[in-house]
Design an enzyme around this catalytic site. Sequence first.
Site, mmCIF file in Angstrom:
data_model
loop_
_atom_site.group_PDB
_atom_site.id
_atom_site.type_symbol
_atom_site.label_atom_id
_atom_site.label_comp_id
_atom_site.label_asym_id
_atom_site.label_seq_id
_atom_site.Cartn_x
_atom_site.Cartn_y
_atom_site.Cartn_z
ATOM 1 N NE ARG A 165 -0.756 -2.240 3.570
ATOM 2 C CZ ARG A 165 -1.611 -3.325 3.225
ATOM 3 N NH1 ARG A 165 -2.890 -3.511 3.158
ATOM 4 N NH2 ARG A 165 -0.877 -4.367 3.184
ATOM 5 C CB THR A 166 3.726 2.501 1.891
ATOM 6 O OG1 THR A 166 3.233 1.935 3.237
ATOM 7 C CG2 THR A 166 4.696 3.835 2.048
ATOM 8 C CE LYS A 225 24.412 -6.157 -13.375
ATOM 9 N NZ LYS A 225 24.216 -5.437 -14.740
ATOM 10 N NE ARG A 242 8.177 0.586 3.740
ATOM 11 C CZ ARG A 242 6.935 0.144 3.596
ATOM 12 N NH1 ARG A 242 6.648 -1.006 3.647
ATOM 13 N NH2 ARG A 242 6.099 1.077 4.528
ATOM 14 C CG HIS A 296 5.488 3.977 7.906
ATOM 15 N ND1 HIS A 296 5.306 5.104 6.773
ATOM 16 C CD2 HIS A 296 5.011 3.011 7.680
ATOM 17 C CE1 HIS A 296 4.886 4.434 5.810
ATOM 18 N NE2 HIS A 296 4.639 3.371 6.363
HETATM 19 C C1 NCD Z 1 3.464 -0.949 7.850
HETATM 20 C C2 NCD Z 1 4.899 -0.787 7.689
HETATM 21 O O1 NCD Z 1 5.496 -1.022 6.641
HETATM 22 O O2 NCD Z 1 5.933 -0.265 8.521
HETATM 23 N N1 NCD Z 1 2.905 -1.126 6.795
HETATM 24 C C3 NCD Z 1 2.496 -0.087 6.029
HETATM 25 O O3 NCD Z 1 3.269 0.813 5.612
HETATM 26 N N2 NCD Z 1 1.291 0.185 5.743
HETATM 27 C C4 NCD Z 1 3.419 -1.979 8.861
HETATM 28 C C5 NCD Z 1 3.714 -3.442 8.835
HETATM 29 O O4 NCD Z 1 4.365 -3.895 7.870
HETATM 30 O O5 NCD Z 1 3.270 -4.245 9.674
#
Ligand code: NCD
Length: 327
Positions: free
Chosen positions: A70-71, A98, A120, A148
Amino acid sequence: MSRAASASNRHGDLRNLLSIADLGPDIAAGIDEVMTLADSFVEVSERANPKVPALRGRTVVSLFFEDSTRTRLSFETAAKRLSADVMNFSVNTSSVKKGESLRDTIETIEAMGVDAIVVRHASAGVPRQIAQWATSAVINAGDGWHEHPTQALLDCYTIRQRLGDLAGRHIAIVGDIKHSRVARSNIAAFTALGAEVTVVAPPTLLPPSLEGWPVKVSHDLDAVLPTVDVCYLLRMQRERMHEALIPSLREYTALFGLTEARASKLADHALIMHPGPMNRGVEIAAQVADHPNAVIIDQVRNGVAVRMAVLFLLLGSGTAWGGDLDA
Ligand code: NCD
């Protein structure tokens, strides 16, 4: 490099969004600014053609070293609805495999002329390190256990949409607090808006020290549930666990899972939230995830508008588009 004039907003020069603290010395005012902008982008998202020219000519790259559904999609949708160009960097098929260093990867991406890097990474602090090298805006889409911030912003937005002001509300965050960047950003954001937060977990799923955390702690979910306005559940971050921290998932569910019986202890207005991905049957019963008070899908929907607001705050100034949503 091609980063346009840095955005100037009411809270100073928001160059990057690496943590909730970046929203300015007055975090609540910074969150309010994002929420107000998000309101107009919710309106845009509901149109037949949900697109505005706000970031035409800008390029946003998503750089995900960790899995995401989703993110990543949410940021990419947000950027496209603002008419930005989107570059998608797929780590698994890139030269990182690589042995290319992070610094060389960033320099390469920037040489192509990007304005924002959405990153991320499994290690805390990587987005901050990238921000030191990069001239483009850097947005933290989750770094290890650390933060986050856009998840917290969309959670604040979703609560405000359903319950109004967060001030004086009681929010329980339940589960794997120790490994959760979502918990850390949410605690900072919820408490800045005046909510009271209780973290509910077995001692092994709490950080070794909670000194300085503005929260109450409980190990008894059943006792806390009737007192909350929001029950926020977390997934067990097994990818970050290197030892057995709970006897078994079955035992965890027995004590800390939001079963149907437990959900019936919540007040009628209380919201059930989860950042996703859910492990139905572990931290949340399958039926509870579909409960009328569960706003998990609203969180996802609002995520797009909130990320549009963040991208616009960081990149929007200096664009020809002056903010008229009908332009
Ligand atoms: C979270 C994450 O990746 O920190 N998910 C998200 O971004 N919606 C939480 C998770 O992975 O449990």
